[in-house]
Design a protein around this motif. Structure first.
Motif, short mmCIF file in Angstrom:
data_model
loop_
_atom_site.label_atom_id
_atom_site.label_comp_id
_atom_site.label_asym_id
_atom_site.label_seq_id
_atom_site.Cartn_x
_atom_site.Cartn_y
_atom_site.Cartn_z
N UNK A 1 -67.61 55.50 43.23
CA UNK A 1 -68.58 54.55 42.70
C UNK A 1 -69.55 55.23 41.75
N UNK A 2 -69.91 56.46 42.07
CA UNK A 2 -70.83 57.19 41.17
C UNK A 2 -70.20 57.40 39.80
N UNK A 3 -68.92 57.73 39.82
CA UNK A 3 -68.21 57.90 38.55
C UNK A 3 -68.19 56.61 37.77
N UNK A 4 -67.91 55.53 38.48
CA UNK A 4 -67.87 54.22 37.83
C UNK A 4 -69.23 53.85 37.27
N UNK A 5 -70.26 54.15 38.03
CA UNK A 5 -71.62 53.84 37.59
C UNK A 5 -71.95 54.61 36.32
N UNK A 6 -71.53 55.88 36.31
CA UNK A 6 -71.72 56.74 35.14
C UNK A 6 -71.14 56.07 33.90
N UNK A 7 -69.93 55.57 34.09
CA UNK A 7 -69.20 54.95 32.99
C UNK A 7 -69.94 53.70 32.49
N UNK A 8 -70.38 52.88 33.43
CA UNK A 8 -71.10 51.66 33.06
C UNK A 8 -72.39 52.01 32.31
#
Lengths: 177, 198
Positions: A135-142
């Motif tokens: 989720x942290x990676x996804x958040x980074x992307x967003x």
């Protein structure tokens, strides 16, 4: 001379208008914006000249709030994945409403990686071992996509202001994606 | 209406304006739908939740029926996914109320889930719009509603009974889920269709 002054004014705003069209075309080509942004521009008129600026400003404020919430939630001991999902859903909706296509797509990816129900029922895999990492990676992307489109939109709207200040008319956009 | 409003031609007829109650928890979507409706010559009241919508409609008994008539709402347009009360739950409450069930309700959703669309239409929703909602959707809706409204007034005059004692539905063709989905197919195709909602 008077004629010379007017000529320069027209020239000035023409250059700005060309810049504006080139800049916005690039944004559509790169997928940063989609047709929904043009839909918003259609809703602007003499009685509501700042409509797009107002909506975009609301989007910035709301998105920042959501991104802060997401960071906070992911920082907690026991991550509330349902809360994450709800927030990402909100951001997906608002980015879709203004035509911020890549932000929207990043949110869709986020939800598919971090679906609250799936996290609980995944078999033995990376997602189960480190769901909050995912989720942290996804958040980074967003966040990345959001900051990028924010940057570009601010520049685009600044150009619009300059065109109007130079006595020109903001050109109608076409989706060239 | 300001004179500078662009020409969908908000001409003032002798009748009252078409009043729409818009319900959406997203501040951005509220602003957009409000603008879309105003451009289409509707009077708009925008609220951020189902419970506030019910409060406004006077369903919690705080308003007298006299006040309600003055605030007459011609259409309710609501988002489906909202915290607290969903658009579907709001729809059920409205259709379950003798005072309010005549008011057409339109649902908006960003998710193209057939089971969801079916459920809403079965519960009495007039239409189901895919988000992001566009000007063409709102104009089509308004035209459809205004035609239906005229028929309703005709029927009312012929019957000479108060509206809410009559159980009849206005003689309008209800859109099929497929027809509704097709009207925004272009956007619907961008996301996969989910047949069953988990």
């Amino acid at each position: 001379m008077e004629i010379g002054g007017e000529y320069l004014e027209i020239l000035g705003s023409s250059i700005l208008m060309t810049d504006y069209l080139e800049y916005s075309n690039a944004l559509f080509r790169e997928g940063l914006l989609d047709g929904q942004f043009i839909q918003l521009q259609m809703l602007r008129d003499d009685s509501n000249p700042d409509f797009v600026v107002e909506v975009v400003t609301l989007f910035f404020e709301d998105s920042q709030r959501i991104l802060n919430e997401l960071s906070k939630t992911l920082d907690e001991q026991n991550v509330d994945f349902k809360k994450i999902d709800a927030n990402v859903h909100q951001l997906k909706g608002s980015s879709s409403s203004i035509g911020a296509q890549r932000v929207r797509n990043a949110c869709i990816a986020f939800r598919s990686f971090c679906d609250a129900q799936d996290v609980e029922s995944y078999g033995f895999c990376f997602f189960v071992l480190f769901p909050d990492q995912m989720c942290l990676r996804c958040l980074q992307q967003v966040k990345q996509e959001y900051l990028l489109v924010k940057n570009k939109l601010e520049a685009l709207l600044r150009l619009e202001q300059q065109i109007v200040a130079a006595g020109g008319v903001v050109p109608t956009l076409n989706d060239v994606s | 209406m300001a004179v500078e409003d662009i020409g969908s031609g908000c001409s003032s007829s002798g009748d009252q304006e078409f009043h729409v109650l818009a319900v959406d928890d997203s501040i951005i979507d509220r602003k957009v739908i409000e603008r879309l409706l105003k451009i289409s010559c509707c009077k708009v009241t925008a609220v951020d939740s189902g419970s506030r919508a019910l409060q406004y409609l006077g369903i919690d008994g705080e308003r007298s029926s006299l006040e309600f008539d003055e605030l007459k709402v011609n259409l309710i347009i609501t988002d489906y996914s909202m915290p607290g009360m969903t658009g579907y739950e709001l729809l059920k409450k409205i259709k379950g109320s003798t005072k309010l069930r005549q008011i057409p309700v339109v649902i908006m959703s960003s998710e193209n889930i057939l089971a969801r669309i079916d459920r809403c239409l079965e519960e009495g929703a007039e239409d189901f719009l895919m988000k992001p909602v566009q000007l063409s959707d709102v104009e089509r809706l308004r035209d459809f509603m205004l035609r239906g409204g005229e028929e309703e007034r005709e029927l009312g005059r012929k019957r000479k009974t108060p509206d809410d004692s009559c159980d009849c539905r206005p003689l309008r063709k209800r859109p099929t889920p497929l027809a509704t989905a097709c009207s925004s197919t272009f956007r619907a195709l961008e996301e996969p269709v989910i047949v069953h909602e988990s």
